[in-house]
Design a protein around this motif. Structure first.
Motif, PDB file in Angstrom:
ATOM      1  N   THR A 289       0.811  -1.216   0.000  1.00  0.00           N
ATOM      2  CA  THR A 289       0.000   0.000   0.000  1.00  0.00           C
ATOM      3  C   THR A 289       0.846   1.268   0.000  1.00  0.00           C
ATOM      4  OG1 THR A 289      -0.125   0.339   2.387  1.00  0.00           O
ATOM      5  CG2 THR A 289      -1.638  -1.255   1.453  1.00  0.00           C
ATOM      6  N   ILE A 290       0.267   2.323  -0.551  1.00  0.00           N
ATOM      7  CA  ILE A 290       0.932   3.625  -0.495  1.00  0.00           C
ATOM      8  C   ILE A 290       0.897   4.162   0.932  1.00  0.00           C
ATOM      9  CG2 ILE A 290      -1.091   5.070  -0.999  1.00  0.00           C
ATOM     10  CD1 ILE A 290       2.416   5.546  -2.543  1.00  0.00           C
ATOM     11  N   MET A 291      -0.052   3.691   1.729  1.00  0.00           N
ATOM     12  CA  MET A 291      -0.160   4.160   3.120  1.00  0.00           C
ATOM     13  C   MET A 291       1.117   3.868   3.909  1.00  0.00           C
ATOM     14  SD  MET A 291      -2.917   2.935   5.979  1.00  0.00           S
ATOM     15  CE  MET A 291      -2.909   3.611   7.648  1.00  0.00           C
ATOM     16  N   THR A 292       1.815   2.765   3.574  1.00  0.00           N
ATOM     17  CA  THR A 292       3.032   2.422   4.306  1.00  0.00           C
ATOM     18  C   THR A 292       4.283   2.958   3.615  1.00  0.00           C
ATOM     19  OG1 THR A 292       3.017   0.247   3.219  1.00  0.00           O
ATOM     20  CG2 THR A 292       2.066   0.379   5.411  1.00  0.00           C
ATOM     21  N   ASP A 293       4.106   4.020   2.836  1.00  0.00           N
ATOM     22  CA  ASP A 293       5.224   4.660   2.158  1.00  0.00           C
ATOM     23  C   ASP A 293       5.582   5.954   2.882  1.00  0.00           C
ATOM     24  OD1 ASP A 293       6.430   4.094  -0.781  1.00  0.00           O
ATOM     25  OD2 ASP A 293       6.579   6.215  -0.279  1.00  0.00           O
ATOM     26  N   LYS A 294       6.820   6.336   2.811  1.00  0.00           N
ATOM     27  CA  LYS A 294       7.266   7.537   3.534  1.00  0.00           C
ATOM     28  C   LYS A 294       6.701   8.828   2.967  1.00  0.00           C
ATOM     29  CE  LYS A 294      11.405   5.985   5.918  1.00  0.00           C
ATOM     30  NZ  LYS A 294      12.862   6.170   6.109  1.00  0.00           N
ATOM     31  N   VAL A 295       6.107   8.762   1.762  1.00  0.00           N
ATOM     32  CA  VAL A 295       5.477   9.984   1.248  1.00  0.00           C
ATOM     33  C   VAL A 295       4.171  10.259   2.009  1.00  0.00           C
ATOM     34  CG1 VAL A 295       6.438   9.664  -1.056  1.00  0.00           C
ATOM     35  CG2 VAL A 295       4.154   8.791  -0.570  1.00  0.00           C
ATOM     36  N   ILE A 296       3.701   9.299   2.780  1.00  0.00           N
ATOM     37  CA  ILE A 296       2.437   9.453   3.508  1.00  0.00           C
ATOM     38  C   ILE A 296       2.663   9.777   4.979  1.00  0.00           C
ATOM     39  CG2 ILE A 296       0.262   8.340   4.155  1.00  0.00           C
ATOM     40  CD1 ILE A 296       0.477   8.953   1.172  1.00  0.00           C
ATOM     41  N   GLY A 297       3.448   8.966   5.668  1.00  0.00           N
ATOM     42  CA  GLY A 297       3.642   9.160   7.107  1.00  0.00           C
ATOM     43  C   GLY A 297       5.049   9.623   7.449  1.00  0.00           C
ATOM     44  N   ASP A 298       5.192  10.206   8.648  1.00  0.00           N
ATOM     45  CA  ASP A 298       6.530  10.595   9.115  1.00  0.00           C
ATOM     46  C   ASP A 298       7.307   9.381   9.598  1.00  0.00           C
ATOM     47  OD1 ASP A 298       6.316  13.546   8.879  1.00  0.00           O
ATOM     48  OD2 ASP A 298       4.717  13.297  10.350  1.00  0.00           O
ATOM     49  N   HIS A 299       6.597   8.458  10.244  1.00  0.00           N
ATOM     50  CA  HIS A 299       7.216   7.240  10.777  1.00  0.00           C
ATOM     51  C   HIS A 299       6.300   6.073  10.422  1.00  0.00           C
ATOM     52  CE1 HIS A 299       9.706  10.012  13.096  1.00  0.00           C
ATOM     53  NE2 HIS A 299       8.592  10.571  13.535  1.00  0.00           N
ATOM     54  N   VAL A 300       6.823   5.109   9.684  1.00  0.00           N
ATOM     55  CA  VAL A 300       6.024   3.962   9.246  1.00  0.00           C
ATOM     56  C   VAL A 300       6.557   2.705   9.917  1.00  0.00           C
ATOM     57  CG1 VAL A 300       5.300   2.561   7.281  1.00  0.00           C
ATOM     58  CG2 VAL A 300       5.499   5.042   7.032  1.00  0.00           C
ATOM     59  N   TYR A 301       5.660   1.987  10.576  1.00  0.00           N
ATOM     60  CA  TYR A 301       6.009   0.749  11.260  1.00  0.00           C
ATOM     61  C   TYR A 301       5.334  -0.416  10.550  1.00  0.00           C
ATOM     62  CZ  TYR A 301       7.870   3.540  15.122  1.00  0.00           C
ATOM     63  OH  TYR A 301       8.602   4.416  15.878  1.00  0.00           O
ATOM     64  N   LEU A 302       6.135  -1.188   9.819  1.00  0.00           N
ATOM     65  CA  LEU A 302       5.633  -2.382   9.141  1.00  0.00           C
ATOM     66  C   LEU A 302       5.708  -3.542  10.130  1.00  0.00           C
ATOM     67  CD1 LEU A 302       7.321  -1.604   5.766  1.00  0.00           C
ATOM     68  CD2 LEU A 302       4.910  -2.220   5.960  1.00  0.00           C
ATOM     69  N   LEU A 303       4.721  -3.588  11.002  1.00  0.00           N
ATOM     70  CA  LEU A 303       4.692  -4.554  12.097  1.00  0.00           C
ATOM     71  C   LEU A 303       3.351  -5.276  12.126  1.00  0.00           C
ATOM     72  CD1 LEU A 303       6.199  -2.339  14.959  1.00  0.00           C
ATOM     73  CD2 LEU A 303       7.362  -4.211  13.780  1.00  0.00           C
ATOM     74  N   PRO A 304       3.315  -6.458  12.733  1.00  0.00           N
ATOM     75  CA  PRO A 304       2.033  -7.142  12.892  1.00  0.00           C
ATOM     76  C   PRO A 304       1.060  -6.276  13.690  1.00  0.00           C
ATOM     77  CG  PRO A 304       3.854  -8.607  13.425  1.00  0.00           C
ATOM     78  CD  PRO A 304       4.437  -7.239  13.285  1.00  0.00           C
ATOM     79  N   LEU A 305      -0.211  -6.342  13.353  1.00  0.00           N
ATOM     80  CA  LEU A 305      -1.216  -5.532  14.036  1.00  0.00           C
ATOM     81  C   LEU A 305      -1.664  -6.245  15.302  1.00  0.00           C
ATOM     82  CD1 LEU A 305      -3.070  -4.310  10.854  1.00  0.00           C
ATOM     83  CD2 LEU A 305      -1.900  -2.863  12.497  1.00  0.00           C
TER      84      LEU A 305
END
Length: 939
Positions: A53-69
């Motif tokens: 997803t684009i949501m987990t890209d740095k153009v969207i968030g300041d800090h992205v955590y690709l971790l289990p929910l």
């Protein structure tokens, strides 16, 4: 009230991997919310396990955590960052359930984090079926007769009291999982057990079935001052009994009386205010008795929903973006209208057009599946179309589906079996819309169709008008068809392909196109402005129709069109929308005006402010052609939109329209299995023995030459469509006959299947001179399992240096031989130390977002700039940041089809994927994964 100054940092919870019932509409909502908060100077952290997803890209968030929910991941983030508030309303049911669990464990209190956008108590009131029912009774809102059951015995007692038919609705599930309609007593026990097992709280609502009633949805927003507005009314074409995610829907509501609508508004506002003191978006679903317009509430979702993305694209009102601002304290009258830029968000949009959403199913991927639609959602995606009338929008929507239809019938694919038609009307499935038209064409009375389907008569009359038009057109030829009648056909949504078929006598699509141009019948473009042109819109968001005034004026800038990927389906999902978004951003950065063409309401690419210009249109040749005629771009990018966009390449090439990036001929070599194998032979690259066949007889001859087992596959498909492994002449004959029946005109490639081989992939970027290997991945499952269904590890963990060197050598050879300008994905089979090339894809693939996130490098952006000729590889300094390994693990939605065999093979079946990072191969997660796949780790 202005925004709360105490909120300086917000955590947004995502929805995780794509599954049926929870797809990329939440990627859209989460991305909108993040950008909206960043505009306010708030630091945004995002947790999501979905790499595509684009949501987990740095153009969207300041800090992205690709971790289990899970709560452990939340604690990790909260211990690392100073988070003031959490926003859980953008990540669907997954985010709400995780938020509620964290509240119960005391995690939010422990780290002094506020929950914004929703009251946690509101989640309980709406998701707990008994609490919701009792609340509705307390506020005098009608509900169906029902009883809660927490055990099998309680469920049996409830059924005896309510009577059949009835509905089973599990608590705390998404997309109707575990739910269903029970018509007969003897089917109840199995359905009840299924519902109890599906609910995480082992609770179901046993409810009176109001089959045949009409279904509606309202999308609402509420601020902290208790101002509430209705953004959009949505009417289901299908009656109660079909999950709203599987129903064709229409906006605004078409058959609702003003009295009933006003009452529905009042009840929705009452419900929203009763569930808790929160600010944000809300979705309310109602059922209406067609006999007397009495209303009952079905459910309320105190979050953005699947329909919120649709409503946002339908109205031009960015629900998630505004909801995020309300969550941090703003009131509606303090927020700017994103379309007009001169009015506030405290207004209800007005539409002077009609929206139609049609779901997209993938039953072909689930052999033996029960294809009848019910309360459990089964569609994998959807399309949206905009027209001046319902029927125009409906025809445009069917052209968008990519199921080989050129509109609603009139394309030579109609059903003529009356028994099959009548059964399909009474038992809804993916093709009921088409069967309605077929029934009318065969003379079945409209009232008989209404009784069989329970669909409102108004909708049926609209479709019936098409049958009358198709009868009239037989009086004419292309040369004498009256202009007014020709114009009427186009205003009713007929494509040039349909008109050509109706006229017969070898008339072609191009003939029809040329004739209507001679008659001055041309498509114009209207602006989506939220206010029916009452105020001037500043956002260039367009749809096409046939009228006099055109509202889209091409600029004199150099421009690029990016073709989107159309509806989500298995084999072509959100990863291609991710690629398209980066293509748009790269085009802007390279100085081009970026133009997007797509028909998927769930995606970020169709956000009205993502491209410089958005055409919400079918990715269908006629529509694409006329946009190109109007805009006259420098070229068209087809490399990022999956098979949908690639299918346009040949037409573009034939018409002399520039394809940006790799040429059509070189893409064709890679797509045509025969030509590609010939290239491998010329390059002295090993490949499985193969042959090409155009009939079952030829296929058997080829198979005997290359040796069984063989892999049977067609050219020009995605997601392994139609692929199978066969071991004898009889099975081969069946497979080839079916393939040629499903994909007429295609050629079938017969490969010797390398049994007990490993599989691996390479992704690379080439600028025509230099090649950069983006990454090498090793699959966990053996060859024979589609790459999209296999877990994969980056970088390889068990391949020798000799093997990886050969993979890199063959990648560079192929990239240069195909003169790739942009992206290239290659799949390998490895047996011992021998490396064979299976296929090459000179385009964006589903693996690129995963590798980009794992290595933290914007590969798509780099590739797009190279495609545009703005840069060479040497202009970029590419540094990989992965420490350890990244694992891509597919996610399936087999729970929607419990009757289907879960055996994996060469045809892709997964609906999404998750990413997991490990530091070394001793990680318990990795070891467990291997054990589950019945393989052994050997270093």
């Amino acid at each position: 009230m202005p925004k709360d100054p105490s909120i300086k940092s917000v955590l947004i919870i995502g929805s995780g991997p794509i599954i049926i019932g929870q797809a990329c509409e939440f990627d859209y909502s989460g991305s909108q919310a993040a950008l909206s908060l960043k505009d306010e100077g708030i630091e945004v952290s995002i947790i999501n396990s979905n790499p595509a997803t684009i949501m987990t890209d740095k153009v969207i968030g300041d800090h992205v955590y690709l971790l289990p929910l899970n709560c452990e991941s939340l604690e990790q983030i909260l211990s690392e960052r100073q988070i003031d508030a959490v926003l859980p309303t953008m990540g669907g049911q997954t985010a709400l359930n995780l938020c509620k669990e964290a509240e119960e464990r005391g995690i939010w209190a422990k780290y002094n984090v506020r929950v914004i956008g929703v009251d946690v108590a509101a989640i309980e009131k709406t998701e707990n079926r008994e609490e919701f029912r009792q609340l509705m009774v307390d506020i005098n809102v009608g509900v169906a007769t029902s009883k809660i059951a927490n055990s099998f015995l309680e469920g049996k007692e409830a059924a005896q009291e309510i009577g059949f038919p009835l509905v089973i609705r599990p608590s705390y599930t998404l997309g109707g999982t575990g739910g269903g309609i029970v018509h007969k007593k003897e089917d109840f026990d199995a359905a009840l057990s299924r519902g109890l097992q599906a609910s995480p709280t082992h609770e179901v609502l046993v409810e009176q079935a109001v089959l045949g009633w009409k279904e509606y949805e309202l999308e609402l927003l509420r601020d902290s001052k208790d101002n509430v507005i209705i953004i959009c009314s949505i009417e289901n074409f299908d009656p109660m009994g079909v999950h709203t995610g599987d129903s064709i829907t229409v906006a605004p509501a078409m058959t609702l009386s003003d009295r009933c609508y006003q009452e529905m508004r009042n009840q929705a506002m009452k419900m929203m205010r009763a569930i808790g003191n929160f600010a944000g978006g809300c979705n309310v679903q109602f059922s209406v008795n067609p006999a007397d317009e009495s209303i009952i509430a079905i459910e309320i979702n105190p979050r953005v929903s699947r329909s919120s993305a649709l409503a946002s694209k339908a109205t031009g009102y960015p629900i998630a973006k505004i909801a995020a601002k309300l969550a941090i304290g703003y009131n509606l009258d303090e927020v700017e209208n994103q379309i007009t830029k001169t009015t506030s968000a405290y207004f209800e949009p007005t539409l002077d057009y009609v929206i139609v959403k049609v779901p997209r199913w993938n039953f072909d991927k689930f052999k033996g599946a029960n294809t009848e639609l019910g309360l459990q959602m089964k569609s994998v995606g959807e399309v949206m179309a905009i027209g001046r009338t319902f029927i125009e929008a409906l025809q445009k929507a069917t052209q968008s589906l990519e199921i080989g239809r050129s509109g609603l019938g009139a394309d030579g694919r109609q059903c003529r079996n009356l028994d099959e038609i009548m059964h399909g009307l009474e038992h809804p499935s993916w093709n009921r819309l088409f069967l309605i038209k077929d029934a009318m064409s065969m003379g079945v009375p409209l009232e008989s169709i209404r009784k069989a389907t329970k669909i409102d008569k108004w909708f049926l009359i609209q479709i019936q008008e098409l049958v009358a038009l198709e009868t009239e057109i037989k009086r004419y030829s292309l040369t004498n068809i009256p202009r007014d009648f020709f114009l009427t056909l186009k205003q009713k949504g007929y494509s040039d392909v349909q008109i050509a078929w109706l006229l017969g006598n070898s008339v072609t699509e191009d003939d029809v196109y040329d004739r209507r141009k001679e008659l001055g019948i041309k498509r114009v473009y209207k602006m989506v402005d939220t206010c029916a042109a009452e105020f001037q819109a500043q956002t260039p968001y367009y749809y096409s129709t046939y009228e006099d005034e055109n509202e889209s004026f091409p600029s004199d800038k150099k421009k690029v069109i990016v073709l989107g990927s159309g509806p989500n389906r298995i084999g072509q999902g959100i990863e291609f929308d991710y690629s398209c978004v980066h293509g748009l951003l790269a085009a802007k950065e390279a100085g081009y005006e970026s133009i997007m063409v797509n028909c998927n309401p769930e995606t970020v690419s169709t956000d009205f402010n993502m491209a410089d210009k958005l055409y919400f249109e079918p990715v269908f040749w006629e529509h694409v052609r006329e946009i190109i005629d109007l805009e006259k771009p420098e070229g068209v990018i087809v490399q990022l939109g999956g098979q949908t966009a690639l299918k346009m390449a040949e037409k573009l090439h034939e018409k002399g329209i520039k394809i940006i990036g790799t040429s059509f001929n070189n893409m064709d070599i890679a797509e045509d299995r025969g030509r590609f194998s010939d290239l491998l032979k010329d390059l002295d690259i090993p490949y499985p023995k193969y042959g090409v066949a155009e009939s079952a007889e030829e296929a058997i001859d080829v198979a005997r030459q290359v040796g069984y087992p063989v892999l049977v596959r067609p050219s020009y498909v995605l997601g392994g469509q139609g692929m199978s492994i066969v071991i004898n002449d009889e099975d081969l004959e069946k497979a080839v006959v079916k393939l040629l029946g499903d994909l007429p005109g295609n050629r079938v490639l017969i490969d010797h299947f390398l049994d007990r081989a490993e599989e691996a992939e390479s992704d690379s970027i080439c600028d025509g001179e230099d090649v950069h290997i983006v990454g090498l991945m090793e699959h966990i499952e053996p060859a024979g399992i589609h790459s999209g269904d296999s877990s994969a590890v980056l970088p390889p963990f068990n391949l020798s240096k000799k093997v990886t060197d050969l993979m890199e050598e063959y990648t560079i050879k192929l990239a240069k031989a195909l003169d790739v300008r942009g992206l290239l994905n290659i799949q390998f089979a490895i047996k011992g130390e021998d490396v064979y090339v299976i296929e090459a894809n000179p385009r964006a693939s589903r693996t690129v977002p995963f590798i980009a996130k794992a290595y933290d490098v914007p590969y798509i952006n780099i590739a797009a700039k190279i495609m545009l000729g703005a840069n060479k590889l040497k202009d970029f300094k590419i540094e990989r940041k992965l420490i350890g390994y990244a694992i891509k693990e597919p996610v399936f939605s087999f729970d929607k089809f419990p009757e289907v065999e879960k055996q994996l093979g060469p045809e892709m079946k997964s609906t999404g994927e998750a990413i997991r990072f490990i530091k070394d191969l001793e990680d318990p997660y990795f070891v467990k994964l291997y054990k589950e796949k019945s393989m052994y780790l050997s270093k």
